[in-house]
Design a protein around this motif. Sequence first.
Motif, short mmCIF file in Angstrom:
data_model
loop_
_atom_site.label_atom_id
_atom_site.label_comp_id
_atom_site.label_asym_id
_atom_site.label_seq_id
_atom_site.Cartn_x
_atom_site.Cartn_y
_atom_site.Cartn_z
N ARG A 1 39.59 33.02 35.21
CA ARG A 1 38.30 33.12 35.89
C ARG A 1 37.22 33.66 34.98
O ARG A 1 36.50 34.60 35.32
CB ARG A 1 38.45 33.99 37.14
CG ARG A 1 39.42 33.41 38.16
CD ARG A 1 39.55 34.29 39.37
NE ARG A 1 40.48 33.72 40.33
CZ ARG A 1 40.78 34.29 41.51
NH1 ARG A 1 40.22 35.45 41.82
NH2 ARG A 1 41.63 33.73 42.33
N LYS A 2 37.15 33.09 33.79
CA LYS A 2 36.12 33.47 32.82
C LYS A 2 35.62 32.20 32.16
O LYS A 2 36.41 31.44 31.62
CB LYS A 2 36.69 34.42 31.76
CG LYS A 2 36.97 35.81 32.26
CD LYS A 2 37.50 36.67 31.13
CE LYS A 2 37.66 38.10 31.61
NZ LYS A 2 36.40 38.67 32.07
N PRO A 3 34.32 31.96 32.18
CA PRO A 3 33.80 30.74 31.54
C PRO A 3 33.95 30.80 30.03
O PRO A 3 34.12 31.87 29.43
CB PRO A 3 32.33 30.73 31.96
CG PRO A 3 31.99 32.17 32.20
CD PRO A 3 33.24 32.78 32.76
N THR B 1 31.21 40.34 38.31
CA THR B 1 30.76 39.09 37.72
C THR B 1 30.04 39.43 36.44
O THR B 1 29.06 40.16 36.44
CB THR B 1 29.80 38.34 38.67
OG1 THR B 1 30.50 38.02 39.87
CG2 THR B 1 29.31 37.06 38.02
N GLY C 1 34.39 24.15 34.15
CA GLY C 1 33.35 24.58 35.07
C GLY C 1 32.98 26.02 34.80
O GLY C 1 32.68 26.40 33.67
N ASP C 2 32.99 26.85 35.86
CA ASP C 2 32.68 28.27 35.68
C ASP C 2 33.93 29.07 35.34
O ASP C 2 33.91 30.30 35.36
CB ASP C 2 32.00 28.84 36.93
CG ASP C 2 32.87 28.74 38.17
OD1 ASP C 2 33.94 28.10 38.11
OD2 ASP C 2 32.47 29.29 39.22
N ARG C 3 35.02 28.36 35.00
CA ARG C 3 36.26 29.00 34.56
C ARG C 3 36.62 28.42 33.19
O ARG C 3 35.82 27.78 32.54
CB ARG C 3 37.38 28.76 35.58
CG ARG C 3 37.05 29.31 36.96
CD ARG C 3 38.21 29.25 37.91
NE ARG C 3 37.87 29.79 39.21
CZ ARG C 3 38.74 30.09 40.17
NH1 ARG C 3 40.04 29.87 39.94
NH2 ARG C 3 38.35 30.59 41.32
N ASP D 1 25.33 36.71 32.51
CA ASP D 1 25.20 35.47 31.75
C ASP D 1 24.67 35.79 30.36
O ASP D 1 23.71 36.55 30.22
CB ASP D 1 24.23 34.53 32.47
CG ASP D 1 24.25 33.13 31.89
OD1 ASP D 1 24.13 33.01 30.65
OD2 ASP D 1 24.36 32.17 32.66
#
Length: 252
Positions: A186-188, A124, A170-172, A127
């Motif tokens: 799968r990457k913001p 992950t 969203g978080d993607r 941030d």
Amino acid sequence: MMWQAVIVDDERLARMELRALLQSHPEVAVVGEASTLDGAIERIRLTGANLVFLDIQLKGEFGFDLLARLSKDVAVVFVTAFDAYAVQAFEVQALDYLLKPVAPARLASTLTNLARRGGLDIRTMPDPADEDAVASPPERLALTARLFLRLDERMGFLAVAQIRAVLADGDRAIVVTLDGRRWQVRKPLREWVLRLPEEQFLQIHRGALVNLNEVQRVDEWSHGSFHVHLRGESTPMVMSRRFASRVRARLG
């Protein structure tokens, strides 16, 4: 934290050399070795390993294919003689990328980073609001780079130059390519803002990043905002007033 490691390499000598280097690091216990991806999965399952040192080019196999078969609590360090896959390794969020022959100091640095991250989900990304992430932003990709990442539900290659826009989901994110296809990744969006070449890509809204080469025209719309028309897209994207100010500051 004690790390249980499996070394995956189709060359026995390479496995022996890495095992010898790891003997100087008591926090890592080598619990298995494998020369194939199936063998790696079996060793990880039997030993409960949470760290894999993975060669990329195995006989008849591609090391990246192992990642889709691993749980997210297994850390991955690529160990390879080829530097051409460094960008792809970053994109699949491997912990590190070591070139053969592995230098002891470089291995020590990797393990220090591993210890710092501790029990976190190692695949992950941090941030960007995190202090460390702000202090050390990731290196930007070249326009000629090719990424290896999950597109919808399969792993595949994506050329940076083929990206028309990236939209928040969203978080993607949704990546729109030049052929008009839309891929969920799968990457913001915040990661794409930090990684895509800034001379080519421009954030026009908190939820949209566009390829400047694909902009056909920009029309004034309402209250200081604009409509940005992209080639191949029937619906314009909105450039908000706040981001329009940033664009003026950057592009004059």
